[in-house]
Design a protein around this motif. Structure first.
Motif, mmCIF file in Angstrom:
data_model
loop_
_atom_site.group_PDB
_atom_site.id
_atom_site.type_symbol
_atom_site.label_atom_id
_atom_site.label_comp_id
_atom_site.label_asym_id
_atom_site.label_seq_id
_atom_site.Cartn_x
_atom_site.Cartn_y
_atom_site.Cartn_z
ATOM 1 N N GLY A 121 0.837 -1.186 0.000
ATOM 2 C CA GLY A 121 0.000 0.000 0.000
ATOM 3 C C GLY A 121 0.874 1.239 0.000
ATOM 4 O O GLY A 121 1.816 1.335 0.796
ATOM 5 N N ILE A 122 0.603 2.165 -0.895
ATOM 6 C CA ILE A 122 1.396 3.391 -0.984
ATOM 7 C C ILE A 122 0.465 4.582 -0.807
ATOM 8 O O ILE A 122 -0.540 4.724 -1.514
ATOM 9 N N ILE A 123 0.796 5.414 0.166
ATOM 10 C CA ILE A 123 0.013 6.606 0.489
ATOM 11 C C ILE A 123 0.901 7.803 0.211
ATOM 12 O O ILE A 123 1.995 7.921 0.772
ATOM 13 N N TYR A 124 0.454 8.698 -0.651
ATOM 14 C CA TYR A 124 1.350 9.757 -1.116
ATOM 15 C C TYR A 124 0.586 11.029 -1.416
ATOM 16 O O TYR A 124 -0.643 11.042 -1.525
ATOM 17 N N GLU A 125 1.340 12.116 -1.524
ATOM 18 C CA GLU A 125 0.783 13.432 -1.775
ATOM 19 C C GLU A 125 1.277 13.976 -3.106
ATOM 20 O O GLU A 125 2.398 13.703 -3.520
ATOM 21 N N SER A 126 0.471 14.749 -3.731
ATOM 22 C CA SER A 126 0.828 15.633 -4.850
ATOM 23 C C SER A 126 1.288 14.941 -6.119
ATOM 24 O O SER A 126 0.669 15.080 -7.160
ATOM 25 N N LEU A 210 2.138 13.796 7.253
ATOM 26 C CA LEU A 210 1.470 12.621 6.697
ATOM 27 C C LEU A 210 2.113 11.344 7.200
ATOM 28 O O LEU A 210 1.425 10.407 7.635
ATOM 29 N N ILE A 211 3.439 11.290 7.143
ATOM 30 C CA ILE A 211 4.133 10.055 7.492
ATOM 31 C C ILE A 211 3.948 9.723 8.964
ATOM 32 O O ILE A 211 3.698 8.560 9.335
ATOM 33 N N ARG A 212 4.025 10.716 9.828
ATOM 34 C CA ARG A 212 3.825 10.450 11.257
ATOM 35 C C ARG A 212 2.383 10.016 11.540
ATOM 36 O O ARG A 212 2.142 9.184 12.421
ATOM 37 N N ALA A 213 1.439 10.552 10.791
ATOM 38 C CA ALA A 213 0.046 10.122 10.967
ATOM 39 C C ALA A 213 -0.118 8.661 10.575
ATOM 40 O O ALA A 213 -0.791 7.892 11.266
ATOM 41 N N VAL A 214 0.508 8.255 9.467
ATOM 42 C CA VAL A 214 0.437 6.859 9.021
ATOM 43 C C VAL A 214 1.094 5.945 10.042
ATOM 44 O O VAL A 214 0.548 4.886 10.406
ATOM 45 N N VAL A 215 2.263 6.343 10.536
ATOM 46 C CA VAL A 215 2.977 5.529 11.523
ATOM 47 C C VAL A 215 2.130 5.348 12.782
ATOM 48 O O VAL A 215 2.085 4.266 13.378
ATOM 49 N N GLY A 216 1.424 6.401 13.168
ATOM 50 C CA GLY A 216 0.620 6.332 14.386
ATOM 51 C C GLY A 216 -0.626 5.472 14.253
ATOM 52 O O GLY A 216 -1.171 5.023 15.269
ATOM 53 N N SER A 218 -1.056 2.773 11.711
ATOM 54 C CA SER A 218 -0.942 1.534 10.947
ATOM 55 C C SER A 218 -0.665 0.307 11.808
ATOM 56 O O SER A 218 0.169 0.343 12.724
ATOM 57 N N LYS A 219 -1.338 -0.797 11.478
ATOM 58 C CA LYS A 219 -1.013 -2.108 12.039
ATOM 59 C C LYS A 219 -0.073 -2.883 11.117
ATOM 60 O O LYS A 219 0.342 -3.992 11.445
ATOM 61 N N ILE A 220 0.243 -2.287 9.974
ATOM 62 C CA ILE A 220 1.042 -2.935 8.934
ATOM 63 C C ILE A 220 2.466 -2.371 8.995
ATOM 64 O O ILE A 220 2.639 -1.175 9.269
ATOM 65 N N PRO A 221 3.498 -3.186 8.750
ATOM 66 C CA PRO A 221 4.873 -2.652 8.727
ATOM 67 C C PRO A 221 5.005 -1.493 7.738
ATOM 68 O O PRO A 221 4.372 -1.484 6.678
ATOM 69 N N ILE A 222 5.857 -0.535 8.093
ATOM 70 C CA ILE A 222 6.005 0.693 7.310
ATOM 71 C C ILE A 222 7.468 0.938 6.998
ATOM 72 O O ILE A 222 8.343 0.743 7.852
ATOM 73 N N ILE A 223 7.739 1.382 5.775
ATOM 74 C CA ILE A 223 9.048 1.948 5.439
ATOM 75 C C ILE A 223 8.882 3.461 5.405
ATOM 76 O O ILE A 223 8.046 3.993 4.679
ATOM 77 N N LYS A 224 9.688 4.145 6.223
ATOM 78 C CA LYS A 224 9.470 5.577 6.449
ATOM 79 C C LYS A 224 10.502 6.440 5.725
ATOM 80 O O LYS A 224 11.640 6.052 5.535
#
Length: 418
Positions: A121-126, A210-216, A218-224
């Motif tokens: 899953g990729i969450i991105y801006e702009s 955005l990234i800190r919101a996703v980290v806070g 997510s139950k899924i592993p994240i690459i930050k």
């Protein structure tokens, strides 16, 4: 249908498609990429029409110039996306690659085989170009991908998503291997981040908020990739005209991107001769300089840098400048304020170059080159899915290999454990 149900259905379709894409022939994957590359250019007018709608809305909302720059899809950007697809198609397919095959004392042959991660899953801006880069790399590496771009790029991303799915279907591959979420409701993102049974990895791309919101959530592993506070250190032994050209390129070629120069560190022995001509070139390019006390003794007209400036990812035509006593102080500054993204040293000293490369632990470290080369396309990855500033499991620009993992494979001829 509520957000939870929609996201669950999207993830289930992605997981089913991932099983097919993981087994897909390299020729089919490459063919889909090349069909898509041609479609981008032949359908460029449709893409720019969709992008025009996004740009008009962005300007009405008063979005900053840096975000509008990232959002823009022009002829040059579309050609670059098409070229990136062709480059990814030309790269070796990592899926199924066997390495480290060796024989154990008991005769077992033990090796490791590259396999896809599964659903990403990729969450991105702009940036609409992320839609193409992510789809290309995930497809070639045998992964399914769920793409959730920002609301500011919704028309552009949906237009690109339609072209991607058409290319997949034309090659007999499942359209659900690449899904663009059409919902701009932020609550949908939260529901997506809960689906750990269906999604294997989340990659957020965008601002630190955005990234800190996703980290806070997510139950899924994240690459930050929190931010790119990129530094250049100009040593005392340096070709100054070359150094000025590099600094100017690193700051001004595309100031809104994460590998642009944000802080310049200058050896005190070079500062008085280097900074005035650099300041003139930067001023001509519209760059605002903010300097430490020593810098302002040489350039009294510039703004004073505060403690906050050393932490800043400006993404704009603003540059912090600090005069340092030498390479040691430069590296201490990078250690304290850097974001593990990209750093460069400009020097004629082989010893200092080696020391900088060895001791600076950012994901990309350069000698006598612009920080703008910290980019998957420029580094031969065809494209990139992001730049990881964490060290597990990838670090730096992420290409095909970083979207795979390795499983052990063992060949025996009757061995049993005693």
């Amino acid at each position: 249908m509520d957000n939870k149900t929609r996201m669950l259905q999207t993830a289930m379709k992605a997981k089913a498609a991932a099983a097919v894409i993981a087994r897909a022939a390299t020729t089919d994957k490459n063919r889909a990429l090349l069909i898509l590359a041609d479609a981008l250019e032949s359908q460029a007018h449709l893409l720019t029409e969709a992008n025009t709608r996004d740009l008009a809305s962005a300007k009405e909302q008063g979005l900053p110039p840096a975000m509008i720059g990232r959002l823009t899809l022009d002829a040059k950007t579309i050609r670059a996306m098409s070229a990136g697809l062709k480059n990814v198609a030309a790269l070796p397919d990592p899926v199924g690659e066997i390495s480290s095959l060796s024989q154990r004392p008991n005769g077992l042959m033990v090796g490791r085989m590259r396999i896809p991660l599964g659903v990403i899953g990729i969450i991105y801006e702009s940036r609409p170009n992320v839609t193409i880069d992510a789809a290309a790399l995930c497809l070639k590496s045998g992964n399914a991908v769920i793409l959730r771009g920002g609301s500011e790029a919704i028309h552009s991303n949906l237009a690109l998503g339609g072209l991607i799915q058409n290319a997949l279907v034309e090659c007999g591959l499942p359209a659900d291997a690449v899904q663009v979420i059409p919902d701009t409701d932020r609550a949908a993102v939260f529901e997506l981040l809960q689906l750990e049974d269906y999604i294997d990895l989340i990659i957020p791309r965008g601002g630190e908020e955005l990234i800190r919101a996703v980290v806070g959530q997510s139950k899924i592993p994240i690459i930050k990739h929190y931010k790119g506070v990129c530094h250049i250190f100009v040593d005392s032994e340096v070709d100054q005209p070359m150094a000025i050209d590099i600094c100017l390129n690193a700051k001004t070629q595309r100031p809104e991107v994460c590998n642009a120069l944000e802080t310049l560190l200058v050896h005190r022995e070079a500062a008085s001769s280097f900074l005035p001509p650099l300041a003139n070139k930067m001023a001509a390019a519209g760059v605002t300089l903010r300097g430490c006390n020593l810098t302002r003794q040489i350039l009294p007209m510039i703004e004073e840098a505060t403690e906050e400036d050393w932490h800043q990812e400006y993404l704009d035509l603003v540059l912090s400048v600090k005069v340092v006593s030498g390479i040691g102080e430069a590296m201490e500054h990078i250690e304290k304020y850097g974001s593990l993204h990209t750093e460069a040293i400009l020097t004629e000293s082989y010893q200092n170059a080696r020391r900088f490369i060895k001791e600076v632990n950012s994901s990309t470290v350069l000698v006598n080159a612009s920080t703008r080369f910290s980019d998957g396309f420029e580094l031969g990855l065809g494209a990139e899915i992001g730049i990881s500033t964490t060290k597990l499991h990838a670090f730096g620009p992420m290409g095909l290999e970083e979207l795979t993992t390795r499983k052990f494979i063992i060949y025996g001829n009757g061995q049993v454990r005693t």
